[in-house]
Design an enzyme around this catalytic site. Structure first.
Site, PDB file in Angstrom:
ATOM      1  N   LYS A  28     -30.108  55.173  -4.111  1.00 43.70           N
ATOM      2  CA  LYS A  28     -29.493  56.491  -4.326  1.00 43.70           C
ATOM      3  C   LYS A  28     -28.040  56.494  -3.821  1.00 43.70           C
ATOM      4  O   LYS A  28     -27.137  56.903  -4.528  1.00 43.70           O
ATOM      5  CB  LYS A  28     -30.353  57.504  -3.556  1.00 43.70           C
ATOM      6  CG  LYS A  28     -29.910  58.922  -3.595  1.00 43.70           C
ATOM      7  CD  LYS A  28     -31.055  59.849  -3.253  1.00 43.70           C
ATOM      8  CE  LYS A  28     -31.280  60.053  -1.770  1.00 43.70           C
ATOM      9  NZ  LYS A  28     -30.277  60.906  -1.109  1.00 43.70           N
ATOM     10  N   ARG A  33     -22.128  56.459  -5.128  1.00 46.37           N
ATOM     11  CA  ARG A  33     -20.792  55.894  -4.903  1.00 46.37           C
ATOM     12  C   ARG A  33     -20.273  55.171  -6.140  1.00 46.37           C
ATOM     13  O   ARG A  33     -19.078  55.226  -6.447  1.00 46.37           O
ATOM     14  CB  ARG A  33     -20.829  54.946  -3.707  1.00 46.37           C
ATOM     15  CG  ARG A  33     -20.992  55.697  -2.389  1.00 46.37           C
ATOM     16  CD  ARG A  33     -21.611  54.840  -1.327  1.00 46.37           C
ATOM     17  NE  ARG A  33     -21.599  55.443  -0.009  1.00 46.37           N
ATOM     18  CZ  ARG A  33     -22.528  56.288   0.453  1.00 46.37           C
ATOM     19  NH1 ARG A  33     -23.547  56.625  -0.321  1.00 46.37           N
ATOM     20  NH2 ARG A  33     -22.445  56.790   1.668  1.00 46.37           N
ATOM     21  N   GLN A 176     -21.713  59.981   4.689  1.00 44.92           N
ATOM     22  CA  GLN A 176     -21.207  60.952   3.710  1.00 44.92           C
ATOM     23  C   GLN A 176     -19.791  61.383   4.070  1.00 44.92           C
ATOM     24  O   GLN A 176     -18.899  61.417   3.223  1.00 44.92           O
ATOM     25  CB  GLN A 176     -22.126  62.176   3.679  1.00 44.92           C
ATOM     26  CG  GLN A 176     -23.521  61.836   3.192  1.00 44.92           C
ATOM     27  CD  GLN A 176     -24.492  63.012   3.277  1.00 44.92           C
ATOM     28  OE1 GLN A 176     -24.172  64.042   3.869  1.00 44.92           O
ATOM     29  NE2 GLN A 176     -25.661  62.849   2.703  1.00 44.92           N
ATOM     30  N   ASP A 320     -32.785  58.492   8.182  1.00 46.77           N
ATOM     31  CA  ASP A 320     -33.565  58.879   6.990  1.00 46.77           C
ATOM     32  C   ASP A 320     -34.998  58.362   7.058  1.00 46.77           C
ATOM     33  O   ASP A 320     -35.876  58.866   6.361  1.00 46.77           O
ATOM     34  CB  ASP A 320     -32.922  58.310   5.716  1.00 46.77           C
ATOM     35  CG  ASP A 320     -31.675  59.081   5.321  1.00 46.77           C
ATOM     36  OD1 ASP A 320     -31.421  60.148   5.917  1.00 46.77           O
ATOM     37  OD2 ASP A 320     -30.965  58.624   4.408  1.00 46.77           O
ATOM     38  N   LYS A 347     -31.185  68.014   8.505  1.00 49.76           N
ATOM     39  CA  LYS A 347     -31.442  67.273   7.258  1.00 49.76           C
ATOM     40  C   LYS A 347     -32.025  68.254   6.233  1.00 49.76           C
ATOM     41  O   LYS A 347     -31.910  69.462   6.404  1.00 49.76           O
ATOM     42  CB  LYS A 347     -32.376  66.092   7.546  1.00 49.76           C
ATOM     43  CG  LYS A 347     -31.681  64.986   8.339  1.00 49.76           C
ATOM     44  CD  LYS A 347     -30.567  64.358   7.521  1.00 49.76           C
ATOM     45  CE  LYS A 347     -29.811  63.286   8.273  1.00 49.76           C
ATOM     46  NZ  LYS A 347     -28.659  62.790   7.504  1.00 49.76           N
ATOM     47  N   ARG A 392     -38.308  63.637   1.730  1.00 49.05           N
ATOM     48  CA  ARG A 392     -38.809  62.556   2.589  1.00 49.05           C
ATOM     49  C   ARG A 392     -40.102  62.965   3.311  1.00 49.05           C
ATOM     50  O   ARG A 392     -40.919  62.122   3.650  1.00 49.05           O
ATOM     51  CB  ARG A 392     -37.744  62.110   3.591  1.00 49.05           C
ATOM     52  CG  ARG A 392     -36.532  61.503   2.870  1.00 49.05           C
ATOM     53  CD  ARG A 392     -35.684  60.632   3.764  1.00 49.05           C
ATOM     54  NE  ARG A 392     -34.348  60.518   3.220  1.00 49.05           N
ATOM     55  CZ  ARG A 392     -33.981  59.678   2.252  1.00 49.05           C
ATOM     56  NH1 ARG A 392     -34.858  58.861   1.720  1.00 49.05           N
ATOM     57  NH2 ARG A 392     -32.739  59.642   1.812  1.00 49.05           N
TER      58      ARG A 392
HETATM   59  C1  S3P Z   1     -26.109  59.259   3.218  1.00 47.18           C
HETATM   60  C2  S3P Z   1     -25.821  59.329   4.561  1.00 47.18           C
HETATM   61  C3  S3P Z   1     -26.749  59.916   5.544  1.00 47.18           C
HETATM   62  C4  S3P Z   1     -28.151  59.967   4.998  1.00 47.18           C
HETATM   63  C5  S3P Z   1     -28.205  60.560   3.628  1.00 47.18           C
HETATM   64  C6  S3P Z   1     -27.386  59.724   2.659  1.00 47.18           C
HETATM   65  C7  S3P Z   1     -25.109  58.688   2.309  1.00 47.18           C
HETATM   66  O1  S3P Z   1     -26.365  61.251   5.827  1.00 47.18           O
HETATM   67  O2  S3P Z   1     -28.969  60.697   5.890  1.00 47.18           O
HETATM   68  O3  S3P Z   1     -29.548  60.626   3.166  1.00 47.18           O
HETATM   69  O4  S3P Z   1     -25.384  58.471   1.112  1.00 47.18           O
HETATM   70  O5  S3P Z   1     -23.987  58.448   2.771  1.00 47.18           O
HETATM   71  P1  S3P Z   1     -25.214  61.594   6.874  1.00 47.18           P
HETATM   72  O6  S3P Z   1     -23.930  61.132   6.302  1.00 47.18           O
HETATM   73  O7  S3P Z   1     -25.264  63.100   7.028  1.00 47.18           O
HETATM   74  O8  S3P Z   1     -25.561  60.897   8.142  1.00 47.18           O
END
Ligand code: S3P
Length: 434
Positions: A28, A33, A176, A320, A347, A392
């Site tokens: 995912k 990206r 993110q 996650d 989350k 999840r």
């Molecule tokens: C993700 C980063 C994580 C993760 C999310 C996906 C990503 O979140 O928990 O499911 O794709 O960069 P955070 O950036 O809030 O830590």
């Protein structure tokens, strides 16, 4: 065996061992990206083996709303005719990111440097999640971003403006937020340096490096990027390590299982959970065989194992996977203590509270604190549980249910579509004939 009782309730009848080889859907995070990177590139990119969940569909539809030409050739193959972000056109309506934090936060960084205004929003869960962590560093670069009714939450009104490269300290380690800053830095004047408190997943850096962007990794927690362009590309997305975690734990806790997952992404910042499971006594063999645009891939062989409790200090690298590790802990001998897990509260649901409630409904003793979760392993019992709209949680509960003798009903099952819509198909295939 699984039975859909309604569009939103799933009955899982266990206990059924998992046996065989399987290739799980594409990652995912990498698909999000790759979609954004292909819009930055000028020319035709092709992405195969895309993630199939709703989160990624939101990134795709947001890009389409901004005028990016995306064509599907089959369920998981798409081609994108990128024209660079300067060719984006404003959307007439708010850009709906659904449940996807990655879409909303990453696109905030992308659009901060545009020449028009955009509104980014999402579902009730996403609108309750913290956005200051992405807005504040982007503002340091000169971004003009306003909140809607509630300060700190989406909807966000992003008024495109010229960005200046800056030195940024990210407050919470987050893949993110870092990605938002990297995509903003790729469009800003001058050098942007991003520092984070601890390493977060690095898919964006790996992809940008592989595509020739002016990016330099100074250390595990510091990256520099300058304005520049990237090349169009072809990518066969590696299997999702986080989706694989559900099948891996299902095999570990269901006696008589033996499963090999093929072509799985083996990015070290995504598979720390495998080391933790091995510390708990899991029999798992990882075999790295290849690399795709900077991402290692290979196979993972898992055999059912008696697990034992342990202490787990959380980090972004496993955040996650805590719901599924909590299920592993529920079937382990002794106590497992998760420490420093306050981030779970922001989350897709407040996972400290929802895990405590739902594992409790399966007869598991769980003690929760402000930033901790203690699980007393033993023999959970089948029951009636709810996903709380969190993908999840839905998937983790289905894994527990498959290992229990009897029927467990999961209400709110459709939440699983966010990341792993074909989970039931894959589980039924691996348990067929057992
Ligand atoms: C993700 C980063 C994580 C993760 C999310 C996906 C990503 O979140 O928990 O499911 O794709 O960069 P955070 O950036 O809030 O830590």
């Amino acid at each position: 065996m699984t039975t859909h009782l309604s569009s939103d309730a799933l009955r899982v009848s266990g206990c059924r061992p998992l046996r065989g080889r399987i290739q799980i859907p594409g990652d995912k995070g990498i698909t999000h990206r790759a979609l954004v990177a292909s819009a930055f590139a000028e020319g035709e990119s092709a992405i195969k083996g895309c993630a199939t969940g709703q989160d990624v569909r939101h990134t795709r539809s947001v890009l389409q709303e901004l005028g990016v030409e995306i064509q599907s050739s089959g369920l998981q193959s798409i081609s994108i005719n990128g024209q660079g972000v300067q060719s984006f056109s404003p959307s007439q309506s708010a850009l709906d990111c659904g449940n996807s934090g990655t879409t909303l936060r990453m696109m905030t960084g992308v659009l901060a440097a545009s020449t028009f205004n955009s509104e980014l929003t999402g579902d009730a869960s996403l609108r309750s999640r913290p956005m200051g962590r992405v807005v504040d560093p982007l503002r340091l670069m000169g971004a003009n971003i306003e909140y809607g009714e509630v300060a700190g939450n989406a909807p966000l009104l992003v008024k495109g403006s010229a960005l200046e490269g800056s030195a940024i300290e990210i407050s919470v380690s987050s893949g993110q937020v870092k990605s938002a800053c990297l995509f903003a830095g790729l469009q800003a004047q001058g050098l942007t340096e991003i520092n984070e408190p601890a390493p977060s997943r690095d898919h964006t850096e790996r992809l940008l490096e592989a595509l020739g962007a002016p990016i330099e990794r100074v250390s595990k927690t510091c990256i520099r990027i300058e304005s520049g362009s990237i090349k169009p590309f072809e990518l066969n997305v590696p299997g999702d390590a986080s989706s694989a975690a559900f099948l891996i734990v299902a095999a570990l806790i269901t006696p008589g299982s033996l499963v090999t997952i093929e072509e799985m992404g083996l990015n070290p910042l995504r598979i720390r959970y495998i080391e933790l499971l091995k510390n708990m006594g899991a029999q798992i063999v990882v075999d790295e065989t290849d690399e795709r645009l900077g991402e290692p891939i290979g196979s993972v062989r898992v055999e059912s194992s008696q697990l034992k409790g342990c202490i787990i200090e959380a980090s972004e690298g496993i955040i996650d996977e805590i719901p599924i590790l909590a299920v592993a802990a529920a079937f382990a001998q002794g106590e497992t203590e998760f420490r420093q897990v306050a981030e779970l509260k922001v989350k897709e649901s407040d996972r400290i509270s929802t895990l405590t409630q739902e594992l409790g409904r399966l007869g598991v003793e769980v003690e929760s604190g402000e930033d901790s979760l203690i699980i007393n392993g033993g023999q959970p019992q089948p029951g009636q549980v709810s996903s709380h709209g969190d993908h999840r949680l839905a998937l983790s509960l289905a894994v527990a249910a498959n290992a229990l003798t009897g029927d467990t009903v999961i209400e709110g099952w459709s939440a699983a579509d966010v990341s792993y819509p074909d989970f039931v198909v894959d589980l039924d295939r691996l348990t067929a004939g057992q």
